[in-house]
Design a protein around this motif. Structure first.
Motif, PDB file in Angstrom:
ATOM      1  N   LYS A  88     -12.067   9.305   4.657  1.00 61.27           N
ATOM      2  CA  LYS A  88     -11.104   9.608   3.591  1.00 61.27           C
ATOM      3  C   LYS A  88     -11.602   9.083   2.253  1.00 61.27           C
ATOM      4  O   LYS A  88     -11.570   9.785   1.236  1.00 61.27           O
TER       5      LYS A  88
ATOM      6  N   GLN B 251       2.361  11.426  -5.687  1.00 59.16           N
ATOM      7  CA  GLN B 251       1.103  11.839  -5.076  1.00 59.16           C
ATOM      8  C   GLN B 251       1.049  13.336  -4.798  1.00 59.16           C
ATOM      9  O   GLN B 251       0.019  13.976  -5.020  1.00 59.16           O
TER      10      GLN B 251
ATOM     11  N   THR C 294     -14.585  11.209   1.073  1.00 60.00           N
ATOM     12  CA  THR C 294     -14.205  12.569   0.695  1.00 60.00           C
ATOM     13  C   THR C 294     -13.399  12.577  -0.594  1.00 60.00           C
ATOM     14  O   THR C 294     -13.578  13.451  -1.457  1.00 60.00           O
ATOM     15  N   ALA C 295     -12.503  11.608  -0.763  1.00 61.11           N
ATOM     16  CA  ALA C 295     -11.740  11.530  -2.012  1.00 61.11           C
ATOM     17  C   ALA C 295     -12.660  11.248  -3.199  1.00 61.11           C
ATOM     18  O   ALA C 295     -12.458  11.787  -4.297  1.00 61.11           O
TER      19      ALA C 295
ATOM     20  N   TYR D 114      -9.569  16.948  -1.713  1.00 60.34           N
ATOM     21  CA  TYR D 114      -8.633  15.842  -1.535  1.00 60.34           C
ATOM     22  C   TYR D 114      -7.719  16.096  -0.342  1.00 60.34           C
ATOM     23  O   TYR D 114      -7.351  15.148   0.380  1.00 60.34           O
TER      24      TYR D 114
ATOM     25  N   ALA E 295     -14.162  14.426  -4.213  1.00 61.00           N
ATOM     26  CA  ALA E 295     -13.259  15.229  -5.042  1.00 61.00           C
ATOM     27  C   ALA E 295     -13.367  14.829  -6.507  1.00 61.00           C
ATOM     28  O   ALA E 295     -13.397  15.687  -7.403  1.00 61.00           O
TER      29      ALA E 295
ATOM     30  N   ALA F 140      -9.482  14.931   2.563  1.00 62.54           N
ATOM     31  CA  ALA F 140      -9.446  13.466   2.622  1.00 62.54           C
ATOM     32  C   ALA F 140      -8.148  12.978   3.268  1.00 62.54           C
ATOM     33  O   ALA F 140      -8.151  12.052   4.089  1.00 62.54           O
ATOM     34  N   LYS F 141      -7.034  13.594   2.898  1.00 62.23           N
ATOM     35  CA  LYS F 141      -5.753  13.200   3.489  1.00 62.23           C
ATOM     36  C   LYS F 141      -5.725  13.503   4.980  1.00 62.23           C
ATOM     37  O   LYS F 141      -5.121  12.758   5.766  1.00 62.23           O
TER      38      LYS F 141
END
Length: 262
Positions: A235, A178, A238-239, A209, A242, A212-213
């Motif tokens: 999250k 990741q 938002t991801a 991203y 991305a 998001a995290k």
């Protein structure tokens, strides 16, 4: 810096990341991982927002897959060679499958279901890394690496889950899959000339991203601010943004001028 030296830098960072993942102690999954802040049902759907917020992944993934496979080729098109499509096609397939797998997991969170959440995400991570290798280092090398990267991604999830079944889950390989691309992709953007315009869009993808995290980490605190949406729901949204940012950039990009590639 010569081309060989730049490739050496990438390989050195990769080796350092793999070494670090091997020497640090095993990383167990927190016992509270499956306890999310917002468990409210929505329209009969358990954990409603956590489940339904995966819909944008499915939409963006399918749109991206269609766009990549139908994009024209040539000197004024998003792709010069047909084989350059495949890492992006797999990336968007991974995004779409994440929408399905994550919804399945959040419906009734447990480790067995989490496999189907994490597995398609590794497809996205590894395919995007291969796409950058294709465009910045070598088309042939990137395409050749793609199966090995996908296998490494799937293997990281299998390794973690097999450990969980024995009571000793270890997230180190999954963390490597990741987060290593988050270091290698901007490094490749810096070290190697652009094959296409709009290379900065990838920086935007990584930044979004990253946000998001952050929302994922702040799941509970975000939910406590009015009990509207949780950090984990944000999250997901938002991801997905991305992935859309990348889709938007691919649609608008064109092969870079010769002087931009030097």
């Amino acid at each position: 810096m010569t081309r060989g030296a730049r490739i050496g830098v990438l390989l050195g960072v990769t080796a350092a990341a793999v070494t670090a993942a091997c020497v640090v102690p095993p990383i167990p999954q927190a016992p509270a991982y499956h306890r999310f802040a917002d468990t409210r049902p929505l329209g009969g759907v358990p954990n409603g927002w956590a489940v339904l917020s995966n819909l944008p992944f499915l939409v963006v993934g399918l749109l991206g897959l269609r766009q990549v496979l139908m994009a024209p080729l040539g000197a004024s098109a998003p792709f010069v060679e047909s084989r350059e499509r495949w890492p992006y096609a797999l990336f968007f397939a991974g995004v779409a499958l994440t929408g399905v797998g994550s919804a399945y997991y959040h419906w009734a969170p447990d480790n067995a279901r989490l496999v189907w959440d994490r597995l398609p995400m590794t497809i996205g991570f590894m395919a995007l890394l291969a796409a950058v290798v294709v465009e910045r280092v070598s088309v042939t090398a990137g395409i050749a690496l793609l199966p090995a990267l996908l296998l490494a991604g799937a293997g990281s999830v299998a390794y973690w889950y097999a450990g969980e079944l024995r009571g000793a889950g270890d997230l180190r390989p999954y963390a490597l899959v990741q987060f290593a691309p988050a270091a290698l992709i901007p490094l490749a953007l810096w070290l190697f000339p652009a094959r296409y315009t709009r290379g900065g869009d990838l920086v935007g993808v990584l930044a979004i991203y990253g946000a998001a995290k952050l929302f994922e980490v702040l799941d509970g605190p975000v939910f406590s601010m009015g009990h509207l949406l949780s950090g984990h729901t944000l999250k997901h949204l938002t991801a997905a943004l991305a992935a859309w940012w990348l889709l938007r950039g691919l649609d608008a990009r064109r092969p870079a001028a010769a002087e931009e590639r030097t």
